[in-house]
Design an enzyme around this catalytic site. Sequence first.
Site, short mmCIF file in Angstrom:
data_model
loop_
_atom_site.label_atom_id
_atom_site.label_comp_id
_atom_site.label_asym_id
_atom_site.label_seq_id
_atom_site.Cartn_x
_atom_site.Cartn_y
_atom_site.Cartn_z
N GLY A 15 -39.82 -8.93 -2.35
CA GLY A 15 -40.14 -8.11 -3.54
C GLY A 15 -40.59 -6.70 -3.26
CG ASP A 64 -38.74 -14.42 8.76
OD1 ASP A 64 -38.05 -15.03 7.90
OD2 ASP A 64 -38.25 -13.84 9.75
CE1 TYR A 151 -25.35 -11.58 1.32
CE2 TYR A 151 -23.16 -10.92 0.60
CZ TYR A 151 -24.52 -10.96 0.39
OH TYR A 151 -25.07 -10.41 -0.76
CB ALA A 153 -19.48 -19.25 3.74
N1 LIG Z 1 -27.49 -4.63 -2.87
C1 LIG Z 1 -26.35 -5.17 -3.29
O1 LIG Z 1 -25.34 -4.50 -3.52
C2 LIG Z 1 -26.29 -6.66 -3.51
C3 LIG Z 1 -25.14 -7.18 -4.12
C4 LIG Z 1 -25.04 -8.55 -4.33
C5 LIG Z 1 -26.08 -9.39 -3.96
N2 LIG Z 1 -27.19 -8.85 -3.37
C6 LIG Z 1 -28.26 -9.78 -2.99
O2 LIG Z 1 -29.47 -9.36 -3.56
C7 LIG Z 1 -30.56 -9.73 -2.72
C8 LIG Z 1 -31.41 -8.51 -2.41
O3 LIG Z 1 -30.58 -7.53 -1.81
P1 LIG Z 1 -31.06 -6.01 -1.70
O4 LIG Z 1 -29.84 -5.21 -1.50
O5 LIG Z 1 -32.01 -5.69 -2.78
O6 LIG Z 1 -31.83 -6.08 -0.28
P2 LIG Z 1 -32.86 -5.04 0.38
O7 LIG Z 1 -32.87 -3.75 -0.37
O8 LIG Z 1 -32.53 -5.04 1.82
O9 LIG Z 1 -34.28 -5.75 0.16
C9 LIG Z 1 -34.51 -6.99 0.74
C10 LIG Z 1 -35.96 -7.40 0.48
O10 LIG Z 1 -36.19 -8.67 1.09
C11 LIG Z 1 -37.18 -8.55 2.12
N3 LIG Z 1 -36.77 -9.49 3.18
C12 LIG Z 1 -35.63 -9.44 3.91
N4 LIG Z 1 -35.59 -10.45 4.79
C13 LIG Z 1 -36.74 -11.16 4.59
C14 LIG Z 1 -37.28 -12.33 5.21
N5 LIG Z 1 -36.64 -12.93 6.20
N6 LIG Z 1 -38.46 -12.79 4.76
C15 LIG Z 1 -39.13 -12.17 3.77
N7 LIG Z 1 -38.67 -11.07 3.15
C16 LIG Z 1 -37.49 -10.57 3.57
C17 LIG Z 1 -37.17 -7.09 2.50
O11 LIG Z 1 -38.38 -6.64 3.09
P3 LIG Z 1 -38.61 -6.72 4.71
O12 LIG Z 1 -37.41 -6.09 5.34
O13 LIG Z 1 -39.88 -6.01 4.96
O14 LIG Z 1 -38.70 -8.18 5.03
C18 LIG Z 1 -36.98 -6.46 1.12
O15 LIG Z 1 -38.17 -6.50 0.37
C19 LIG Z 1 -29.92 -10.38 -1.47
O16 LIG Z 1 -29.91 -11.77 -1.63
C20 LIG Z 1 -28.50 -9.83 -1.49
O17 LIG Z 1 -27.60 -10.68 -0.85
C21 LIG Z 1 -27.31 -7.53 -3.13
#
Ligand SMILES: NC(=O)c1ccc[n+]([C@@H]2O[C@H](COP(=O)([O-])OP(=O)(O)OC[C@H]3O[C@@H](n4cnc5c(N)ncnc54)[C@H](OP(=O)(O)O)[C@@H]3O)[C@@H](O)[C@H]2O)c1
Length: 252
Positions: A15, A64, A151, A153
Amino acid sequence: MDLKLSGHNVIITGGTKGIGRAIAETLASEGCNVGICARSEDDVTSAVAALSEKGVKVTGKALDVADGDAFAAWIQEAGEALGGIDAFVSNVAGSNAPGDEGWISQFNYNILSAVHGVEACKPFFKESTNPSVVMISTTAALEHFMNAGPYNAMKAGLLNYSGALSQELGAKGIRVNAISPGPIFIEGGSWDKIKQGMAPFYESTLATIPLGRMGTAEEVAAQAALLISPLGGFTTGTNVVIDGGMTKRIQY
Ligand SMILES: NC(=O)c1ccc[n+]([C@@H]2O[C@H](COP(=O)([O-])OP(=O)(O)OC[C@H]3O[C@@H](n4cnc5c(N)ncnc54)[C@H](OP(=O)(O)O)[C@@H]3O)[C@@H](O)[C@H]2O)c1
């Protein structure tokens, strides 16, 4: 429209940035108390401070989600600190490391962390009048995109788990829904990096979106809020695609 979310307690994994942060901000603006986690302690501290300015209860922890015991212990702690849990948003994804490492990572972060989160929330859901789960998947689970990789899958597996869980938990009044975003442009996020480093791929992807732009994290967050809201009380087992028309299949 009043979403009637005020006083709901919601746990959101990941978050501090991107879509998870937007969901936390939107829900806090609607009067929800929120619990967030991420790996970076500094980011958790600053996100908790920013969200607290909205006048709701906020709790956060650096962890994590692949550490199942620490994750479950935090959900217990967060539920006690917030005074219950009404909704769980599973938002974290895995890494794109090559080979087995990538497959294991995408399984651990997309699926196993969702399972662990749901299990840890279940005792709190018993006390809630509007319990629900939202899984964040992707359009890459729905149609061929980029490659035959982990990813896509594992996100498809997450959708299957989500739908099956909605059947299993429906009798307990627990709703389970998924959201599959298409490309979401977030400053400093993955599509921003692709735009900078792989401009032809960015442009060719953009060209497949009938609305002519990528989505925003706030557009995904608004849908999450509606699914969690009691106004979405008859919605379960669905997968809401938010992609500007990028996926070409006809949905029935
Ligand atoms: N952005 C897109 O275009 C897109 C499209 C389709 C689906 N999604 C999905 O939407 C979700 C969020 O994507 P996003 O693009 O918003 O990602 P993001 O900007 O990289 O943010 C990810 C968040 O999750 C935290 N995080 C990552 N790995 C973690 C772990 N192992 N444990 C705890 N916290 C963790 C990160 O903080 P820390 O790094 O500090 O842990 C960050 O707060 C994902 O499931 C992604 O597959 C994204």
